[in-house]
Design an enzyme around this catalytic site. Structure first.
Site, short mmCIF file in Angstrom:
data_model
loop_
_atom_site.label_atom_id
_atom_site.label_comp_id
_atom_site.label_asym_id
_atom_site.label_seq_id
_atom_site.Cartn_x
_atom_site.Cartn_y
_atom_site.Cartn_z
N ASP A 31 -19.47 -22.13 -5.52
CA ASP A 31 -19.69 -20.76 -5.99
C ASP A 31 -21.09 -20.62 -6.58
O ASP A 31 -21.76 -19.58 -6.41
CB ASP A 31 -18.65 -20.39 -7.05
CG ASP A 31 -17.27 -20.23 -6.46
OD1 ASP A 31 -17.16 -20.17 -5.22
OD2 ASP A 31 -16.29 -20.17 -7.24
N ASP A 35 -23.92 -18.02 -5.32
CA ASP A 35 -24.50 -17.04 -6.25
C ASP A 35 -26.02 -17.14 -6.30
O ASP A 35 -26.71 -16.12 -6.44
CB ASP A 35 -23.92 -17.23 -7.66
CG ASP A 35 -22.48 -16.76 -7.76
OD1 ASP A 35 -22.05 -15.97 -6.89
OD2 ASP A 35 -21.77 -17.20 -8.68
N GLU A 109 2.42 -11.41 18.55
CA GLU A 109 1.60 -11.36 17.34
C GLU A 109 2.39 -10.75 16.19
O GLU A 109 3.40 -10.08 16.40
CB GLU A 109 0.35 -10.51 17.59
CG GLU A 109 -0.49 -10.96 18.76
CD GLU A 109 -1.53 -9.91 19.15
OE1 GLU A 109 -2.50 -9.73 18.39
OE2 GLU A 109 -1.36 -9.26 20.20
N LYS A 111 3.15 -8.07 13.35
CA LYS A 111 2.91 -6.64 13.18
C LYS A 111 2.59 -6.38 11.71
O LYS A 111 3.46 -6.37 10.85
CB LYS A 111 4.14 -5.83 13.60
CG LYS A 111 3.93 -4.33 13.58
CD LYS A 111 5.15 -3.59 14.12
CE LYS A 111 4.91 -2.09 14.14
NZ LYS A 111 4.71 -1.51 12.80
N ASP A 113 1.73 -4.61 8.25
CA ASP A 113 2.16 -3.37 7.63
C ASP A 113 0.99 -2.79 6.85
O ASP A 113 0.86 -2.96 5.64
CB ASP A 113 3.35 -3.65 6.70
CG ASP A 113 4.09 -2.37 6.32
OD1 ASP A 113 3.81 -1.32 6.94
OD2 ASP A 113 4.93 -2.41 5.41
N GLU A 166 -5.91 -3.72 11.89
CA GLU A 166 -5.16 -3.18 10.77
C GLU A 166 -5.81 -3.59 9.45
O GLU A 166 -6.09 -4.78 9.23
CB GLU A 166 -3.72 -3.74 10.81
CG GLU A 166 -2.72 -2.91 10.07
CD GLU A 166 -2.04 -1.89 10.95
OE1 GLU A 166 -1.17 -1.17 10.44
OE2 GLU A 166 -2.36 -1.80 12.16
N TYR A 218 -6.93 -7.04 16.33
CA TYR A 218 -6.05 -7.55 17.36
C TYR A 218 -6.27 -6.93 18.75
O TYR A 218 -5.48 -7.16 19.65
CB TYR A 218 -4.58 -7.35 16.96
CG TYR A 218 -4.24 -5.94 16.48
CD1 TYR A 218 -4.30 -4.84 17.33
CD2 TYR A 218 -3.87 -5.73 15.15
CE1 TYR A 218 -3.99 -3.58 16.89
CE2 TYR A 218 -3.55 -4.46 14.70
CZ TYR A 218 -3.61 -3.39 15.57
OH TYR A 218 -3.31 -2.13 15.12
N LYS A 282 2.71 -8.22 23.75
CA LYS A 282 1.81 -7.59 24.71
C LYS A 282 1.76 -8.44 25.97
O LYS A 282 1.67 -9.68 25.89
CB LYS A 282 0.39 -7.47 24.13
CG LYS A 282 0.27 -6.55 22.93
CD LYS A 282 -1.13 -6.59 22.36
CE LYS A 282 -1.20 -5.84 21.04
NZ LYS A 282 -2.41 -6.19 20.26
N CYS A 400 25.55 10.08 -25.01
CA CYS A 400 24.18 9.90 -24.53
C CYS A 400 23.55 8.70 -25.25
O CYS A 400 23.61 8.62 -26.48
CB CYS A 400 23.35 11.16 -24.80
SG CYS A 400 21.59 10.97 -24.41
N CYS A 403 20.46 10.39 -27.65
CA CYS A 403 20.69 11.30 -28.79
C CYS A 403 22.11 11.21 -29.33
O CYS A 403 22.43 11.90 -30.31
CB CYS A 403 20.38 12.74 -28.39
SG CYS A 403 21.56 13.43 -27.19
N CYS A 418 24.01 14.93 -20.19
CA CYS A 418 23.83 15.14 -21.62
C CYS A 418 23.51 16.63 -21.78
O CYS A 418 22.53 17.12 -21.21
CB CYS A 418 22.68 14.29 -22.16
SG CYS A 418 22.24 14.70 -23.87
N CYS A 423 17.60 16.81 -26.60
CA CYS A 423 17.63 15.36 -26.43
C CYS A 423 16.21 14.87 -26.12
O CYS A 423 15.59 15.37 -25.18
CB CYS A 423 18.58 14.98 -25.30
SG CYS A 423 18.57 13.22 -24.92
#
Length: 662
Positions: A31, A35, A109, A111, A113, A166, A218, A282, A400, A403, A418, A423
């Site tokens: 890192d 940097d 493949e 799918k 979301d 996606e 894809y 596919k 309730c 109250c 209620c 309340c």
């Protein structure tokens, strides 16, 4: 080495490091070393602004703020996929393919979301990113996509290249985002897909950058022009160009082999760092794609297999009740936390006393839970066979919990209420409802803030929301409040005064008056004064306003304190009228339409608004009076009932085409 060449060398180095880190997950430098190169590039670009480049890695932090997104027409339509829900569906797809291509193989493949996206490169440089939209026209989200570290700004390819895939939000990013939103009293995202879609459509690219999005690509448009013969070869080409492609894929020679791979992935679905909702098959041989062709909405050479709703077992620890704005008391299951469909679930609504009895749900039961529509947790059933005598029958409370007032079950209703108007729970919930997105949409005044201000004595009635500006000094002295956030909240409150009458009617929380009824009332009466002056007969005469709703409206306006509330809101300058809408004559005019299933190109509310603007009446249930059912993915009983009744049905793609033709 001159400055320009050093800048170009640093960009090449940092792009390579980013690819190793974000795509391969195999960083070759520390890192600190990364940097050092990055800061050197920043300094050289700042000192030599003539060499600045929007595709430089230093520009990924965002900061561009737009007024709106530009519409972009896709060169080639972005199609959606047909769905399969079981092996039989896949075999039927396989038979159709093999009738044309007997020796076909499939690339299977994951799918994702997320949100479909199209990336454009010109002579190796990233040029533009466009959302799917309605498949024909999308939105230019280039500035936000630039902030996604795994998407390369340069590829080793000449000419115009279009790549589709996606954008998604990893599970870890989603949990971090919702934790932060909860701390800020903001509404939580329901799932990573909604969070990704909301992030990529931020007008401020700095916000998009903070959301830690990722992407898998894809599909290479016009792959044959690159001398590519198979889909798998196209994916390998994308990988050579350092474009991120999901390595979890397989070339299968038979549908049975594809099914086996689907089962393997389904078993380890929860272990993945991102959400998937199925698999995509596919045809591998690109030469068969044109021969197989497409339907109006989907290609015949590909299909999406959708996973069944995931069910898991956990322990029901307790049942507690909550009180809503109308006084309705809802029982909720307290669950031993468990991951379901991508998020940790620790509670589920049990609806009412009858449901608990019918399902015989007991405290300390082992229960099966799932997410209805992959969103709302529900208890499916108790595992009676696992009972050991420690389970206890639940007795619905008579008082309730807030109250201590009496709970009443009204005739012909399953719910308890209620009936104490004062309340505290009802007071707070009424203000939360008033400020909610579907009502007055005061997005900077979330649930947590309303609860906090109520405890501090600043919010005790709805009209107190419009008095918060008078408490500036007091609020700024409270921990966590600064002048900028205070003014942002007040600006949102003031802006809500311009909202249309239907939002105000819904925000008042009249029992039985939902968003739809509020719109109907606003359209019919046009002014709040006319609405308040109407009698029961006037309400009953309106289509979609039944006798129970009419009684509820009349009862609401009989209450003196409700009339005082409206007088106060008038004095604060809230809009009390509605413009008369011109209804456009169309195919939908005068028809009763039901929406069902998951819509992929718009929200349910957007589809509803489209229909109503074209003169349709949108209903929530299917009956003989229904003229049309518009369905999306995973449509269930409503679609089945419509077909049984002979009601016309229309898929989402056809619906959008009909809307465009109107």
């Amino acid at each position: 080495m001159d400055v320009k060449n050093r800048i170009l060398e640093l960009r090449r180095k940092l792009d390579a490091f980013a690819y190793e880190y974000y795509v391969l997950d195999q960083p070759s430098v520390s890192d600190q070393e990364y940097d050092r190169y990055y800061q050197e590039l920043v300094a050289l670009e700042d000192a030599n602004p003539e060499y600045k480049d929007p595709n430089s890695i230093t520009q990924r932090v965002g900061g561009v703020v737009l007024d709106a997104f530009t519409k972009v027409e896709h060169k080639n339509r972005m199609l959606s996929l047909g769905n399969a829900f079981n092996l039989e569906d896949l075999k039927a797809f396989d038979e159709r393919v093999r009738a044309v291509k007997p020796d076909a193989s499939y690339v299977v493949e994951l799918k994702m979301d997320g949100l479909a996206i199209s990336l454009h490169y010109i002579d190796g440089r990233f040029h533009q990113a466009v959302t799917r939209g309605d498949g024909l026209v999308g939105e230019d989200v280039t500035n936000n996509v630039r902030t996604i570290p795994s998407i390369p700004m340069h590829i080793d390819a000449q000419g115009e290249v279009e790549v589709r895939g996606e954008v998604y939000m990893p599970k870890k990013s989603f949990e971090e985002l919702n934790t932060k939103r909860e701390e800020n009293g903001e509404e939580l995202f329901a799932n990573p897909r909604n969070a990704a879609a909301g992030s990529i459509r931020q007008l401020d690219s700095k916000i998009a950058a903070q959301r830690k999005l990722d992407a898998f690509l894809y599909y290479l448009e016009d792959a044959a022009s690159f001398g590519i013969q198979t889909h798998e070869e196209a994916l390998e080409t994308l990988e050579k160009w350092h474009i991120k492609v999901n390595p979890l894929r397989k070339v299968c020679k038979t549908i049975e082999e594809a099914w086996q791979f689907i089962q393997e992935i389904q078993e380890k679905r929860e272990e993945l760092p991102y959400e998937i909702d199925g698999m995509v098959l596919k045809v591998n041989e690109l030469s068969s794609w044109n021969v197989l062709g497409t339907t109006v909405k989907a290609p015949r050479y590909a299909i999406a297999y959708k996973f069944p709703a995931e069910e898991v077992v956990t322990k029901l620890l307790d049942i507690v009740v909550t009180v809503g704005r109308t006084g309705r008391v809802t029982p909720n299951a307290v669950l031993e936390p468990v991951r379901v469909a991508g998020t940790t679930v620790s509670a589920a609504q049990l609806h009412n006393e009858d449901m608990i009895k019918e399902k015989d749900i007991r405290i300390h039961d082992d229960v099966v839970i799932r997410k209805a529509g992959d969103i709302i947790p529900e208890v499916v059933r108790p595992l009676v066979e696992k009972r050991n005598g420690t389970q206890g029958i639940y007795h619905f409370p008579t008082q309730c919990p807030i109250c201590s007032g009496a709970l009443v079950r009204l005739p012909n209703e399953a719910a308890h209420y209620c009936i104490n108007q004062d309340c505290p729970a009802r007071v707070v919930e009424s203000m939360i409802h008033f400020a909610s997105r579907d009502a007055m949409n005061i997005d900077t005044l979330g649930d947590k803030k309303i609860e906090f201000f109520h405890k501090e004595g600043l919010l005790n009635t709805i009209e107190d929301i419009y008095r918060l500006k008078d408490h500036e000094e007091e609020i700024l002295s409270m921990e966590g409040f600064k002048e900028k956030s205070f003014m942002k909240m007040i600006d949102a409150i003031e802006k809500s005064k311009e909202n249309p009458l239907e939002d105000l009617i819904y925000g008042l929380g009249i029992r039985q008056v939902g968003k739809k009824a509020a719109k109907v009332l606003a359209k019919h009466f046009l002014t709040m004064d006319a609405l308040m002056a109407a009698d029961r007969d006037a309400f009953v005469a309106i289509k979609d306003i039944g006798e129970i709703t009419a009684d509820s409206i009349v009862a609401f306006f009989r209450e003196e304190k409700n009339m005082e509330l409206i007088d106060h809101l008038k004095a604060f300058g809230l809009r009390m009228d509605s413009e008369k809408e011109e209804i456009k004559e169309s195919f939908f005019t005068g028809k009763t339409v039901v929406l069902t299933g998951t819509l992929t190109q718009m929200t349910r509310n957007e589809a509803k608004a489209m229909l109503e603007s074209l003169g349709a009446n949108v209903s929530g249930s299917v009956s003989k009076k229904t003229d049309l059912v518009v369905y999306g993915e995973a449509a269930g009983s409503k679609l089945t009932k419509a077909r049984d009744l002979g009601v016309e049905v229309m898929d989402e793609e056809t619906f959008l085409q009909e809307v465009k033709a109107s």
